[in-house]
Enzyme design. Structure first.
Site, mmCIF file in Angstrom:
data_model
loop_
_atom_site.group_PDB
_atom_site.id
_atom_site.type_symbol
_atom_site.label_atom_id
_atom_site.label_comp_id
_atom_site.label_asym_id
_atom_site.label_seq_id
_atom_site.Cartn_x
_atom_site.Cartn_y
_atom_site.Cartn_z
ATOM 1 N N PRO A 171 -7.254 -12.947 -4.588
ATOM 2 C CA PRO A 171 -7.409 -14.399 -4.652
ATOM 3 C C PRO A 171 -7.373 -14.977 -3.235
ATOM 4 C CG PRO A 171 -5.826 -13.642 -6.284
ATOM 5 C CD PRO A 171 -6.126 -12.473 -5.409
ATOM 6 N N GLY A 207 -4.275 -15.588 -1.224
ATOM 7 C CA GLY A 207 -3.471 -14.441 -0.792
ATOM 8 C C GLY A 207 -3.919 -13.840 0.522
ATOM 9 N N ASP A 266 3.790 1.023 1.029
ATOM 10 C CA ASP A 266 5.241 1.090 0.868
ATOM 11 C C ASP A 266 5.689 1.911 -0.329
ATOM 12 O OD1 ASP A 266 5.640 -0.508 3.144
ATOM 13 O OD2 ASP A 266 5.408 -2.338 1.959
#
Length: 241
Positions: free
Chosen positions: A52, A55, A115
């Site tokens: 989006p 973001g 991560d």
């Protein structure tokens, strides 16, 4: 037959490769991973960002605006994986990230889930770049900050203009192929280039001009490598004729 000494196997590492992804399609899910996008752009990949618009961070938005990457303004859909060679994700939804990783496994697409080391087929190391030279330091996902410290320490000890020296070696190899193009000369070309690399310091290579390289190539046939000073002295003698 006596016992020979061979290196011990040290498990737990990763295979560090120079992965050629020129013109490969890389899908980036999420708009906050500017550094990794730049890494794959530097490798001449074709990048699509799915996120989006709200973001996107500033750098990713900039690269979209400049047409450096394609952009799809919405959340990820499974069809985004069609004809994709690599996937990078960085979204604040662990469950969604895991679902993307599972879809990549089903389709045998290499993926890096930010991560989450267990859901990564590969890691991004800390890279030093100087022209064609790339040096990567990896901690296998255990200490990225330490990888940066080690990389900087290595870079500080490298001679200046080492990238230029490597480019000159590459140019010399291209020039050599023109005067010795036959496949059967491959072993001799390789052997001679090894002698050149061993004979000249990095400083010598940086100093070497196109004319120096032309003079040096005269010594390929007899399989010799004179010192740089000798090359330059020869050029002076040739210029008198």
């Amino acid at each position: 037959m006596g016992q020979e000494e061979f290196p011990e196997v040290q498990g737990g590492g990763s295979l560090i490769l120079a992965w050629q992804i020129r013109n490969k399609r890389v899908l980036v899910v999420g708009g906050g991973e500017a550094r990794r996008i730049l890494n794959v752009l530097n490798a001449d990949a074709k990048v699509t960002v799915v996120s989006p618009r709200e973001g996107l961070n500033k750098e990713v938005a900039f690269r979209i605006e400049k047409g450096q990457v394609d952009f799809v303004d919405r959340k990820f859909e499974p069809s985004d994986l069609d004809d994709v060679d690599m996937v990078l994700t960085a979204v604040d939804d662990p469950e969604a990230s895991t679902q993307i990783w599972k879809l990549c496994k089903e389709r045998k697409i290499a993926a890096n889930i930010a991560d989450v080391p267990p859901e990564c087929d590969f890691y991004f190391g800390s890279v030093h770049r100087d022209g064609p030279l790339q040096i990567m330091v990896s901690t296998n996902g255990k200490g990225p900050r330490l990888a940066n410290i080690v990389r900087r320490s290595i870079a500080e000890k490298l001679p200046e203009n080492i990238g230029e020296a490597i480019m000159k070696v590459g140019k010399l190899r291209q020039m050599l192929r023109k005067i010795a193009p036959k496949p059967e000369e491959g072993p001799k070309r390789m052997s001679w280039m090894i002698k050149v690399s061993d004979a000249y310091s990095l400083e010598d290579l940086c100093e070497m001009s196109d004319k120096d390289m032309e003079t040096l190539l005269r010594f390929y046939a007899p399989d010799k490598v004179p010192r740089l000073g000798c090359l330059k002295a020869m050029e002076g003698e040739l210029d008198t004729f």
